[in-house]
Design a protein around this motif. Structure first.
Motif, PDB file in Angstrom:
ATOM      1  N   VAL A   1       0.803  -1.291  -0.013  1.00 15.11           N
ATOM      2  CA  VAL A   1      -0.002  -0.155   0.033  1.00 15.11           C
ATOM      3  C   VAL A   1       0.978   1.276   0.161  1.00 15.11           C
ATOM      4  N   VAL A   2       1.774   1.186   0.697  1.00 21.15           N
ATOM      5  CA  VAL A   2       2.703   2.489   1.103  1.00 21.15           C
ATOM      6  C   VAL A   2       3.530   2.583  -0.296  1.00 21.15           C
ATOM      7  N   ASP A   3       3.986   1.615  -1.068  1.00 21.36           N
ATOM      8  CA  ASP A   3       4.855   1.757  -2.167  1.00 21.36           C
ATOM      9  C   ASP A   3       3.948   2.182  -3.202  1.00 21.36           C
ATOM     10  N   ALA A   4       2.676   1.636  -3.452  1.00 22.52           N
ATOM     11  CA  ALA A   4       1.782   2.111  -4.423  1.00 22.52           C
ATOM     12  C   ALA A   4       1.381   3.447  -4.421  1.00 22.52           C
ATOM     13  N   PHE A   5       1.190   3.968  -3.178  1.00 23.81           N
ATOM     14  CA  PHE A   5       0.978   5.408  -3.128  1.00 23.81           C
ATOM     15  C   PHE A   5       2.170   6.421  -3.593  1.00 23.81           C
ATOM     16  N   LEU A   6       3.408   5.990  -2.947  1.00 21.59           N
ATOM     17  CA  LEU A   6       4.568   6.695  -3.341  1.00 21.59           C
ATOM     18  C   LEU A   6       4.959   6.560  -4.656  1.00 21.59           C
ATOM     19  N   ALA A   7       4.882   5.247  -5.507  1.00 22.42           N
ATOM     20  CA  ALA A   7       4.915   5.260  -6.769  1.00 22.42           C
ATOM     21  C   ALA A   7       3.923   6.128  -7.715  1.00 22.42           C
ATOM     22  N   GLY A   8       2.650   6.284  -7.110  1.00 22.76           N
ATOM     23  CA  GLY A   8       1.590   7.185  -7.885  1.00 22.76           C
ATOM     24  C   GLY A   8       2.083   8.722  -7.839  1.00 22.76           C
ATOM     25  N   ILE A   9       2.569   9.276  -6.602  1.00 24.12           N
ATOM     26  CA  ILE A   9       3.020  10.372  -6.614  1.00 24.12           C
ATOM     27  C   ILE A   9       4.359  10.809  -7.233  1.00 24.12           C
ATOM     28  N   GLU A  10       5.305   9.735  -7.439  1.00 19.70           N
ATOM     29  CA  GLU A  10       6.450   9.895  -7.848  1.00 19.70           C
ATOM     30  C   GLU A  10       6.390   9.895  -9.412  1.00 19.70           C
TER      31      GLU A  10
END
Length: 222
Positions: free
Chosen positions: A98-107
């Motif tokens: 979940v954390v990585d999916a969010f960070l990937a989205g904003i990255e």
């Protein structure tokens, strides 16, 4: 009961208007990616191949346009996060996903994130959009946490409050990281996962030993 010709024509016009509005939102998003979060309405109109007056036939004002772009960007972000929330993973792996999916989205969409959250105008609009996204993610997360807690024979009464707190923390950390980039996405995911897991481990009663929060070597090129 069959519709009369006038109703059919009205519906067709409404459908076409909705399609044109959606096309303009996509063009506006392309302009944000090209020109950055401080993009002008004129630049967004030009991206759609139209003038500002034509654009404003479909949007009340800049706030309405920004809200539409934000909602579309939020849908894209939720599409990234939803699979991580619904996939059947071990608790710690699910937190990391979940954390990585969010960070990937904003990255992947940094200018869109800045436009929605930090644009120099229409702060109220930005707040509405961010709060809505946060609420959607927190709702899904609270359902997941509640189910995990009940399965472990624990009190699930705090699942919703916990979910909102976690979402706020990850958003704030991601916002900081996007501007500073003092570590890799993988490192930040690891830090946040370890911090969250310390709490989740105790609440869920998992027998796995919680990881020690330690300094992660900075990745090359970070």
């Amino acid at each position: 009961m069959p519709q009369d010709d006038a109703t059919v024509k009205r519906n067709a016009r409404a459908d076409r208007r909705a399609e044109r509005r959606a096309e303009m939102v996509e063009a506006a998003m392309a302009a944000v990616r090209r020109h950055g979060a401080r993009v002008s309405v004129a630049e967004m109109a030009a991206s759609a191949g139209i003038t500002k007056p034509v654009l404003y036939r479909h949007f009340d004002d800049r706030a309405d346009l920004q809200r539409a772009v934000g909602q579309r960007a939020a849908e894209d972000l939720m599409e990234r996060i939803a699979p991580a929330l619904t996939e059947d993973l071990a608790p710690r792996a699910q937190i990391a996903a979940v954390v990585d999916a969010f960070l990937a989205g904003i990255e992947d969409e940094p200018e869109l994130w800045r436009f929605v959250v930090h644009a120099p105008v229409e702060r109220e609009t930005a707040t509405e959009i961010v709060d809505d996204v946060r609420s959607q993610i927190a709702t899904l997360l609270s359902q997941l946490l509640g189910a995990r807690l009940r399965a472990a024979g624990r009190d699930s009464g705090g699942a919703e409050a916990w979910a909102h707190g976690l979402v706020g923390m990850v958003q704030s950390a991601g916002d900081w990281w996007l501007e500073r980039r003092t570590m890799s996405r993988a490192d930040l995911t690891g830090y946040l996962t370890a911090l969250i897991w310390d709490g989740a481990h105790g609440m869920l009663g998992d027998q796995e030993q919680p990881p020690v929060l330690r300094t992660v070597p900075r990745a090359q090129g970070s």
